[in-house]
Design a protein around this motif. Sequence first.
Motif, mmCIF file in Angstrom:
data_model
loop_
_atom_site.group_PDB
_atom_site.id
_atom_site.type_symbol
_atom_site.label_atom_id
_atom_site.label_comp_id
_atom_site.label_asym_id
_atom_site.label_seq_id
_atom_site.Cartn_x
_atom_site.Cartn_y
_atom_site.Cartn_z
ATOM 1 N N VAL A 192 -11.483 35.873 68.599
ATOM 2 C CA VAL A 192 -12.432 36.060 67.488
ATOM 3 C C VAL A 192 -13.142 35.154 66.545
ATOM 4 O O VAL A 192 -14.269 35.483 66.301
ATOM 5 N N LEU A 193 -12.842 33.913 67.109
ATOM 6 C CA LEU A 193 -13.693 32.802 66.582
ATOM 7 C C LEU A 193 -13.667 31.731 67.662
ATOM 8 O O LEU A 193 -12.794 31.545 68.459
ATOM 9 N N GLN A 194 -14.718 31.117 67.905
ATOM 10 C CA GLN A 194 -14.965 30.052 68.780
ATOM 11 C C GLN A 194 -15.024 28.546 68.366
ATOM 12 O O GLN A 194 -14.536 27.692 68.692
ATOM 13 N N ASN A 195 -15.730 28.564 67.157
ATOM 14 C CA ASN A 195 -15.975 27.196 66.509
ATOM 15 C C ASN A 195 -14.792 26.915 65.599
ATOM 16 O O ASN A 195 -14.878 27.042 64.109
ATOM 17 N N VAL A 196 -13.585 26.717 66.127
ATOM 18 C CA VAL A 196 -12.531 26.439 65.176
ATOM 19 C C VAL A 196 -11.764 25.205 65.755
ATOM 20 O O VAL A 196 -12.142 24.636 67.022
ATOM 21 N N ILE A 197 -10.882 24.664 64.885
ATOM 22 C CA ILE A 197 -10.222 23.493 65.245
ATOM 23 C C ILE A 197 -8.780 23.901 65.551
ATOM 24 O O ILE A 197 -8.157 24.410 64.730
ATOM 25 N N VAL A 198 -8.506 23.751 66.768
ATOM 26 C CA VAL A 198 -6.931 24.252 67.141
ATOM 27 C C VAL A 198 -6.311 23.181 67.551
ATOM 28 O O VAL A 198 -6.357 22.457 68.530
ATOM 29 N N LEU A 237 -2.907 29.493 72.731
ATOM 30 C CA LEU A 237 -2.556 30.279 73.438
ATOM 31 C C LEU A 237 -2.374 31.497 72.726
ATOM 32 O O LEU A 237 -2.490 32.758 73.331
ATOM 33 N N GLU A 238 -2.007 31.583 71.715
ATOM 34 C CA GLU A 238 -1.621 32.745 70.659
ATOM 35 C C GLU A 238 -2.684 32.971 69.760
ATOM 36 O O GLU A 238 -2.608 33.896 68.704
ATOM 37 N N PHE A 239 -3.854 32.178 69.932
ATOM 38 C CA PHE A 239 -5.015 32.498 68.915
ATOM 39 C C PHE A 239 -5.471 34.070 68.947
ATOM 40 O O PHE A 239 -5.625 34.791 69.993
ATOM 41 N N PRO A 240 -5.813 34.295 67.721
ATOM 42 C CA PRO A 240 -6.313 35.992 67.832
ATOM 43 C C PRO A 240 -7.369 36.215 68.661
ATOM 44 O O PRO A 240 -8.458 35.576 68.825
ATOM 45 N N ALA A 298 -12.706 42.546 59.890
ATOM 46 C CA ALA A 298 -11.429 42.191 59.473
ATOM 47 C C ALA A 298 -10.738 41.208 60.279
ATOM 48 O O ALA A 298 -9.969 40.369 59.817
ATOM 49 N N ALA A 299 -11.355 41.067 61.410
ATOM 50 C CA ALA A 299 -10.720 39.927 62.427
ATOM 51 C C ALA A 299 -11.123 38.479 62.087
ATOM 52 O O ALA A 299 -10.486 37.437 62.599
ATOM 53 N N ILE A 300 -12.330 38.432 61.462
ATOM 54 C CA ILE A 300 -12.985 37.157 61.278
ATOM 55 C C ILE A 300 -12.417 36.467 59.934
ATOM 56 O O ILE A 300 -12.527 37.066 58.745
ATOM 57 N N ASP A 301 -12.099 35.324 59.848
ATOM 58 C CA ASP A 301 -11.866 34.352 58.744
ATOM 59 C C ASP A 301 -12.224 33.128 58.832
ATOM 60 O O ASP A 301 -11.812 32.341 59.656
ATOM 61 N N LEU A 343 -9.099 24.527 73.040
ATOM 62 C CA LEU A 343 -9.940 25.447 73.148
ATOM 63 C C LEU A 343 -9.131 26.875 72.849
ATOM 64 O O LEU A 343 -8.161 26.771 73.378
ATOM 65 N N PRO A 344 -9.688 27.791 72.065
ATOM 66 C CA PRO A 344 -8.843 28.983 71.551
ATOM 67 C C PRO A 344 -8.721 29.717 72.921
ATOM 68 O O PRO A 344 -9.571 29.893 73.577
ATOM 69 N N VAL A 345 -7.568 30.339 73.362
ATOM 70 C CA VAL A 345 -6.914 31.060 73.974
ATOM 71 C C VAL A 345 -6.874 30.570 75.721
ATOM 72 O O VAL A 345 -5.669 30.576 76.188
#
Length: 384
Positions: free
Chosen positions: A23-29, A36-39, A62-65, A327-329
Amino acid sequence: MRKCPLCLSANNVAIVERARVPVLQNVIVRTRAEALEFPTGRLSICGCQRCGFVWNDDFDPAAIDYGATYNNSVQASGVYLAHQAAMVDRVLKEKGDLHYLEIGCGEGEFIDALEKTGRLKTAIGFDPAFHGNYAFGPHITIFREYFDADSAVKVPDTINTVCSRHTIEHVPDPRAFVAEIAKFVKERKVRLLMETPDVTWILRRAAFEDFFYEHCSLYSPRSIQYLLAEFGLKCTVDLVYDGQYMWIEASPADNPPLPVAVTDFADGVAAGLAQALENWRAEIDRLRERGPLAIWGAASKGVTFALLLEGIDYAIDLNVQKQGGFLPVSAVPVVGPEAARHAGVSTIVVMNPIYETEIRSKVEEMGWNALVISLRAEAPGTSF
């Protein structure tokens, strides 16, 4: 498929379907397990045959924070800084002092660039993802909130320029968003400047990596003109950033004409995107025979590319805050150039072709004997 959120037409076409995307790409994971468990959410990209608007029909706000881990900075790239400077010049082309409002100001990088020119006298910014990384003076105020009718009262009467860069593509209800801004612009009798991706560039190049959850609303020059005209604003549109972005300048007008409706979407657009993806899958398999493979760019294009194609060993990024994360997912590790060279990466696929020359220079400067290719105008073997 619902009616077009922009012009309300029911004459729409399906373009891309993906069941599980971050649901987000520009995040720091920070950990592989977290990646692997990213929304995730569903991508159902549709296009309006009447106005040319493109949107994700399954987008859920609602999925975006846009919380503490959101980070879309590209300030480490000289190519991007040159583009930013060119847009600063466009903002400053009118004479006199600049009293500036930015809707969706991010970390305030653009405001900081304006400040350094000496022409910025006052500035107000709105963005819920602002983290306060800049030490602005008292003449600059950033509010960690969305801009709407209630927040508009916080804007002083001296404002003479309203700008919104790379924000409208994140907004699922374009009519409500532009209605608020147009009301403000017309009441204050000020100019409006906007920058957003051009979906025409994406479709013409079968750029499957440019569809992702955050960008729930994508515009062509005609659809943005249509939207602004609906709310009493006439505009001009220039293509910038090697044609990838639109720069829009708008002002109040009495009954601005709506653009003539012309079909934007050829019958083969969905098939062309699918074929481009398959061609790149074959290309990645071939390139991996040389050794470890990395993509260069851990932002939205890279996140999507790594999600859709197996065999990506690393994602290289100059943003040091992203290095050491994932990277998420897809959980592809994010590293700096030195770490990738040390890991033996022999092939680099550049996610955005506008950076290819800059990246080649960096690789040569490092004495790194890696093959550098980019996502070209057409994927290998594609005739779309």
